[in-house]
Write a protein that holds these residues in place. Structure first.
Motif, PDB file in Angstrom:
ATOM      1  N   GLY A 132      -9.157  -7.601  62.777  1.00 23.95           N
ATOM      2  CA  GLY A 132      -9.724  -8.482  63.595  1.00 23.95           C
ATOM      3  C   GLY A 132     -11.118  -8.854  63.347  1.00 23.95           C
ATOM      4  O   GLY A 132     -11.793  -8.177  62.731  1.00 23.95           O
ATOM      5  N   PHE A 133     -11.787  -9.890  63.921  1.00 20.12           N
ATOM      6  CA  PHE A 133     -12.980 -10.347  63.808  1.00 20.12           C
ATOM      7  C   PHE A 133     -14.052  -9.212  64.256  1.00 20.12           C
ATOM      8  O   PHE A 133     -15.236  -9.097  64.002  1.00 20.12           O
ATOM      9  CB  PHE A 133     -13.569 -11.685  64.721  1.00 20.12           C
ATOM     10  CG  PHE A 133     -12.490 -12.907  64.252  1.00 20.12           C
ATOM     11  CD1 PHE A 133     -11.902 -12.935  62.867  1.00 20.12           C
ATOM     12  CD2 PHE A 133     -12.052 -13.847  64.901  1.00 20.12           C
ATOM     13  CE1 PHE A 133     -10.880 -13.843  62.337  1.00 20.12           C
ATOM     14  CE2 PHE A 133     -11.102 -14.852  64.615  1.00 20.12           C
ATOM     15  CZ  PHE A 133     -10.512 -14.681  63.319  1.00 20.12           C
ATOM     16  N   ASP A 134     -13.521  -8.637  65.492  1.00 23.65           N
ATOM     17  CA  ASP A 134     -14.586  -7.888  65.944  1.00 23.65           C
ATOM     18  C   ASP A 134     -14.102  -6.178  65.650  1.00 23.65           C
ATOM     19  O   ASP A 134     -14.349  -5.055  66.250  1.00 23.65           O
ATOM     20  CB  ASP A 134     -14.588  -7.740  67.503  1.00 23.65           C
ATOM     21  CG  ASP A 134     -13.023  -7.602  68.171  1.00 23.65           C
ATOM     22  OD1 ASP A 134     -12.197  -7.503  67.277  1.00 23.65           O
ATOM     23  OD2 ASP A 134     -12.958  -7.456  69.213  1.00 23.65           O
ATOM     24  N   GLN A 135     -13.486  -5.998  64.321  1.00 24.97           N
ATOM     25  CA  GLN A 135     -13.033  -4.728  63.844  1.00 24.97           C
ATOM     26  C   GLN A 135     -13.905  -4.262  62.797  1.00 24.97           C
ATOM     27  O   GLN A 135     -14.291  -5.210  61.888  1.00 24.97           O
ATOM     28  CB  GLN A 135     -11.583  -4.646  63.705  1.00 24.97           C
ATOM     29  CG  GLN A 135     -10.888  -5.017  64.985  1.00 24.97           C
ATOM     30  CD  GLN A 135     -10.966  -4.076  65.803  1.00 24.97           C
ATOM     31  OE1 GLN A 135     -10.772  -2.781  65.579  1.00 24.97           O
ATOM     32  NE2 GLN A 135     -10.994  -4.336  67.191  1.00 24.97           N
ATOM     33  N   PRO A 136     -13.845  -2.924  62.460  1.00 26.54           N
ATOM     34  CA  PRO A 136     -14.325  -2.615  61.064  1.00 26.54           C
ATOM     35  C   PRO A 136     -13.274  -3.449  60.088  1.00 26.54           C
ATOM     36  O   PRO A 136     -12.085  -3.296  60.358  1.00 26.54           O
ATOM     37  CB  PRO A 136     -14.170  -1.327  61.025  1.00 26.54           C
ATOM     38  CG  PRO A 136     -14.076  -0.832  62.396  1.00 26.54           C
ATOM     39  CD  PRO A 136     -13.514  -1.798  63.283  1.00 26.54           C
ATOM     40  N   PHE A 137     -13.990  -3.563  59.007  1.00 21.93           N
ATOM     41  CA  PHE A 137     -13.158  -4.373  57.772  1.00 21.93           C
ATOM     42  C   PHE A 137     -11.857  -3.416  57.476  1.00 21.93           C
ATOM     43  O   PHE A 137     -12.029  -2.203  57.250  1.00 21.93           O
ATOM     44  CB  PHE A 137     -13.918  -4.493  56.446  1.00 21.93           C
ATOM     45  CG  PHE A 137     -13.557  -5.295  55.519  1.00 21.93           C
ATOM     46  CD1 PHE A 137     -13.309  -6.885  55.756  1.00 21.93           C
ATOM     47  CD2 PHE A 137     -13.318  -4.902  54.194  1.00 21.93           C
ATOM     48  CE1 PHE A 137     -13.167  -7.581  54.796  1.00 21.93           C
ATOM     49  CE2 PHE A 137     -12.886  -5.750  53.185  1.00 21.93           C
ATOM     50  CZ  PHE A 137     -12.789  -7.034  53.524  1.00 21.93           C
ATOM     51  N   CYS A 138     -10.815  -4.100  57.444  1.00 22.54           N
ATOM     52  CA  CYS A 138      -9.642  -3.367  56.980  1.00 22.54           C
ATOM     53  C   CYS A 138      -9.602  -3.269  55.426  1.00 22.54           C
ATOM     54  O   CYS A 138      -9.327  -4.150  54.885  1.00 22.54           O
ATOM     55  CB  CYS A 138      -8.238  -4.431  57.391  1.00 22.54           C
ATOM     56  SG  CYS A 138      -6.884  -3.377  57.051  1.00 22.54           S
ATOM     57  N   VAL A 139      -9.586  -2.134  54.959  1.00 16.95           N
ATOM     58  CA  VAL A 139      -9.306  -1.772  53.325  1.00 16.95           C
ATOM     59  C   VAL A 139      -8.049  -1.293  53.176  1.00 16.95           C
ATOM     60  O   VAL A 139      -7.421  -0.426  53.617  1.00 16.95           O
ATOM     61  CB  VAL A 139     -10.378  -0.548  52.872  1.00 16.95           C
ATOM     62  CG1 VAL A 139     -10.287  -0.185  51.755  1.00 16.95           C
ATOM     63  CG2 VAL A 139     -11.722  -1.121  53.255  1.00 16.95           C
TER      64      VAL A 139
ATOM     65  N   THR B 172      -8.024 -12.725  57.383  1.00 16.18           N
ATOM     66  CA  THR B 172      -8.125 -13.263  56.037  1.00 16.18           C
ATOM     67  C   THR B 172      -8.060 -12.062  55.147  1.00 16.18           C
ATOM     68  O   THR B 172      -8.409 -11.027  55.639  1.00 16.18           O
ATOM     69  CB  THR B 172      -9.297 -14.206  55.738  1.00 16.18           C
ATOM     70  OG1 THR B 172     -10.399 -13.846  56.492  1.00 16.18           O
ATOM     71  CG2 THR B 172      -8.803 -15.615  56.052  1.00 16.18           C
ATOM     72  N   THR B 173      -7.593 -12.149  53.973  1.00 16.86           N
ATOM     73  CA  THR B 173      -7.815 -10.945  52.862  1.00 16.86           C
ATOM     74  C   THR B 173      -7.978 -11.834  51.651  1.00 16.86           C
ATOM     75  O   THR B 173      -7.732 -12.868  51.577  1.00 16.86           O
ATOM     76  CB  THR B 173      -6.135 -10.195  53.199  1.00 16.86           C
ATOM     77  OG1 THR B 173      -6.541  -8.960  52.174  1.00 16.86           O
ATOM     78  CG2 THR B 173      -5.143 -10.794  52.442  1.00 16.86           C
ATOM     79  N   CYS B 174      -8.125 -10.890  50.545  1.00 17.46           N
ATOM     80  CA  CYS B 174      -7.862 -11.193  49.218  1.00 17.46           C
ATOM     81  C   CYS B 174      -7.970 -10.182  48.339  1.00 17.46           C
ATOM     82  O   CYS B 174      -8.183  -8.827  48.693  1.00 17.46           O
ATOM     83  CB  CYS B 174      -9.248 -12.094  48.714  1.00 17.46           C
ATOM     84  SG  CYS B 174     -10.751 -11.161  48.706  1.00 17.46           S
ATOM     85  N   GLY B 175      -7.566 -10.303  46.917  1.00 12.63           N
ATOM     86  CA  GLY B 175      -7.759  -9.252  45.966  1.00 12.63           C
ATOM     87  C   GLY B 175      -9.253  -9.503  45.682  1.00 12.63           C
ATOM     88  O   GLY B 175      -9.553 -10.209  44.743  1.00 12.63           O
TER      89      GLY B 175
ATOM     90  N   SER C 138     -10.116  -8.556  55.976  1.00 10.76           N
ATOM     91  CA  SER C 138      -9.432  -7.336  55.219  1.00 10.76           C
ATOM     92  C   SER C 138      -9.425  -7.579  53.668  1.00 10.76           C
ATOM     93  O   SER C 138      -9.836  -8.902  53.349  1.00 10.76           O
ATOM     94  CB  SER C 138      -7.979  -7.255  55.339  1.00 10.76           C
ATOM     95  OG  SER C 138      -7.347  -8.272  55.140  1.00 10.76           O
ATOM     96  N   ALA C 139      -9.364  -6.852  52.845  1.00  5.79           N
ATOM     97  CA  ALA C 139      -9.239  -7.103  51.308  1.00  5.79           C
ATOM     98  C   ALA C 139      -8.384  -6.108  50.741  1.00  5.79           C
ATOM     99  O   ALA C 139      -8.082  -4.873  51.217  1.00  5.79           O
ATOM    100  CB  ALA C 139     -10.281  -6.925  50.676  1.00  5.79           C
ATOM    101  N   ILE C 140      -7.575  -6.465  49.631  1.00  8.86           N
ATOM    102  CA  ILE C 140      -6.680  -5.466  48.957  1.00  8.86           C
ATOM    103  C   ILE C 140      -7.616  -5.123  47.806  1.00  8.86           C
ATOM    104  O   ILE C 140      -8.101  -5.814  46.871  1.00  8.86           O
ATOM    105  CB  ILE C 140      -5.539  -6.170  48.421  1.00  8.86           C
ATOM    106  CG1 ILE C 140      -4.535  -6.575  49.696  1.00  8.86           C
ATOM    107  CG2 ILE C 140      -4.656  -5.364  47.530  1.00  8.86           C
ATOM    108  CD1 ILE C 140      -3.566  -7.391  49.269  1.00  8.86           C
ATOM    109  N   MET C 141      -8.147  -3.594  47.803  1.00 11.09           N
ATOM    110  CA  MET C 141      -8.962  -3.307  46.855  1.00 11.09           C
ATOM    111  C   MET C 141      -9.012  -1.895  46.617  1.00 11.09           C
ATOM    112  O   MET C 141      -7.950  -1.124  46.942  1.00 11.09           O
ATOM    113  CB  MET C 141     -10.399  -3.338  47.559  1.00 11.09           C
ATOM    114  CG  MET C 141     -10.655  -2.867  48.911  1.00 11.09           C
ATOM    115  SD  MET C 141     -12.186  -3.394  49.676  1.00 11.09           S
ATOM    116  CE  MET C 141     -13.292  -1.813  48.980  1.00 11.09           C
TER     117      MET C 141
END
Lengths: 306, 306
Positions: A16-23, A219-222, A251-254
Motif C-alpha cells: 500500500g501507499f502508506d506501507q513499507p515497500f513490498c520486496v 504497482t510492481t515491476c521487475g 512493490s518490486a520483484i527483485m
C-alpha cells in the motif's frame, strides 16, 4: 487508501501507499538458472531451500515461486509445471512464513499453486491478452486472491506509455466483471532497459503516478530490468528503486540478497515516512555487521511457527 | 524551460530540468572545520587548494566558497570575511575552471566575491528576511548573477511547507522588482533532518514539484542535512538524491568526494534521460578503478586553461 492484503500461514503483509515497500524475492525461479533447472528435474530442492531462507533473512516481504523449468525428459510444461509448483510451494512455506507469489504462465500451475499455498498468495500474472484474461481471472476470483497485471496485450508490449496505461485500465475493468476489486490488482507497467530506451525510467515514473492517481492500484515491476546491458547494474538499480518509490511504486520483484538495493529500499521507506521512528533503518544499520548483511550465504530465515 | 546559467572564466554550466544534476561542492567552508579555520587565519590555503582540486576531480559541477571563519585575532566578520573571500576566490579560480558559488551571510563578502570572480557566479544566498532582501538583491541585480533563495523569513524556518512555498514566492516577486528573472533564482526549500521530522522528505519532494510547476524555478538544498543524527548517513543521502531528482530538484550543495552520493546522482541522471547515450555513466563505470573514485585523496583537477 489502496491496500492489497497478502497472507502466509500465520502472517500477513500489506502492499500500500502508506506501507513499507513490498520486496518480492525473485530468486526461486529456474529461468536463466541452468544449474537450478537441472537440480529441480533431478528432484533436488537444496537451492530452493537456501534461496527461501536467505531471501527472508535479507528482508524479503514475500517470495516469488516460479516452477517454469523445461525438463529434458518432458518438454511439456502443462504436464511438468503443476506438480513441481505444488512441491516447491509446499517446501517453501514449510521453511518460511512469508506470503508467496505464485509465478507461472501455465494456468494449471497457477491453480496447483493456489490449491497448495496457505493464506492469501499473490498470483503472478495476468496480462491484457484475451486468452490470459479468460483463463486467469476466473482463478483469481475463485480463490479470492490478488493478481499482478502486466500491461501488455495481444499486440505485444507497446513503447507508448499511454497504450500501456490503457491496457492496465482494461485489465482492471475486466477484473471488475469477475468481481475482483482494483485494490487486488498490482499493475506492472513494464520496466524497459534504460540502455535500450533512454526514456524508460521517466515513462515508468509517470505511469506509476497515473496508475496510482487514476486507477488507485498498487504497482510492481521487475526492477533489475532497468539496468540490463549497462555496467555497475546494482548502482543503477539502487537509484531506480528510490525514484520509483518516490513516484508511488509500492512493490518490486527483485533480489533482496543484494545489499545495495535493499539499503536503498530501506532508506526510501524512511524518506517516505513509512518507517515509524526510523526503527527499521536503525535496526538494519546498528546491528553488528549490518552493512555487510546479504553479502554472504546465510542459513537462518524466519522459520514458520507452530 | 528554466535555465540558470553559471559561468567560470572559460566554461559554463546550466542548471535546468533537462540537464544533468548540478553538483555544488560544499567542502570549501570553514564552518565546523576547526583545522581549516585555523589554517585560514594563519594564511595557509593548502586545504582549500586540495578541496578545490579533489572536488572537481570527483565530478563537482560548481564549487561553493565560504569564508565564514571567525578569527581569534579579530571576531568581526564584516572586517575579516571580505578580504578572505577575495583571496579564496582568486586561489580557487586559479586552480580549477568551474563556476563558483559565493557563500556568505556578510553582504560585503558577497560583493568582494562578486568583484573577484570570473564569469557568472551564483550568489549564496538571500532569504525572505527583509534586511537580507534589501541588502542582497541589489547586488544580484548589479552583477546580473543568479542567486540561491532560502525559504525562511523574519519569522524563522516554518515547519509548514505551505509557508516555505509562500516565502519562496515572495522572494521571486521581490527579485522581479529588481529586474531579476525567476530563472536566475535557485530556491532552497530547506531540507530538515528526517530523524527530527519524519515528514521532511515528503515535504521537500512535494515542495520541489510545486516550486518547479508553479514558480518555474530551479531548486537546491544542503543534501546531507536529511540524514543528520542517523546511522549510515551516506546510504540515506544516496537514496534521497535520486528521489529529489525524480521530484524535479536540479542541484544540491553536497560532498562530491563521497562515492555513494555521486554514483547515485550519476545513475539518476541516466534514469531521468539527462545522460545522452548513457555516455557519462559508462565513462564513470568503465574506467579502471572508477568505482573507487573519490575514496582516496586525489591531486588532479580540471586545471584552468590559458
Amino acid at each position: 487508501m489502496t491496500r492489497t492484503i497478502v497472507e502466509s500461514r500465520s502472517g500477513a503483509a500489506i502492499i500500500g501507499f502508506d506501507q513499507p515497500f513490498c520486496v518480492i524475492g525473485e530468486r526461486i525461479n529456474p529461468t536463466g538458472r541452468k544449474a537450478l533447472a537441472a537440480e529441480l528435474e533431478a528432484g533436488d530442492f537444496s537451492t530452493v531451500e537456501r534461496d527461501a531462507l536467505e531471501q527472508v533473512a535479507c528482508g524479503a516481504t514475500m517470495l516469488d515461486v516460479n516452477a517454469g523449468v523445461v525438463y529434458n525428459s518432458n518438454p511439456n510444461p502443462n504436464e511438468t509445471e503443476p506438480p513441481l509448483m505444488r512441491a516447491m510451494i509446499s517446501l517453501v512455506q514449510g521453511l518460511v512464513d512469508v506470503p508467496l507469489c505464485i509465478d507461472s504462465s501455465v494456468p494449471a500451475a497457477l491453480e496447483a499453486g493456489l490449491e497448495t499455498a496457505h493464506g492469501r498468495p499473490l498470483v503472478n500474472s495476468v496480462t491484457g491478452e484475451e486468452e490470459r484474461l479468460e483463463r486467469v481471472l476466473p482463478l483469481v476470483a475463485k480463490y479470492n486472491v490478488p493478481v499482478v497485471a502486466i500491461s501488455n496485450d495481444d499486440t505485444g508490449i507497446s513503447e507508448d506509455p499511454d497504450v500501456r496505461f490503457a491496457v492496465a485500465r482494461k485489465i482492471v475493468q475486466r477484473a471488475a466483471d469477475f468481481g475482483i476489486p482494483a485494490h487486488d490488482i498490482v499493475v506492472d507497467p513494464l520496466m524497459m532497459p534504460v540502455g535500450a530506451m533512454a526514456t524508460a525510467g521517466l515513462q515508468v515514473f509517470a505511469l506509476v503516478r497515473r496508475l496510482r492517481e487514476e486507477l488507485g492500484v498498487n504497482t510492481t515491476c521487475g526492477a533489475s530490468n532497468v539496468s540490463f546491458g549497462l555496467p555497475n547494474r546494482h548502482a543503477i538499480n539502487a537509484a531506480f528503486l528510490p525514484m520509483a518509490i518516490a513516484a508511488g511504486m509500492t512493490s518490486a520483484i527483485m533480489n533482496p540478497v543484494r545489499p545495495a538495493e535493499m539499503m536503498a529500499v530501506r532508506a526510501a521507506n524512511l524518506l517516505m515516512n513509512n518507517d515509524p521512528h526510523g526503527a527499521a533503518w536503525i535496526r538494519a544499520n546498528r546491528a553488528p555487521g549490518a552493512e555487510e548483511a546479504g553479502t554472504g550465504r546465510r542459513r537462518e530465515g524466519r522459520r514458520r511457527r507452530g
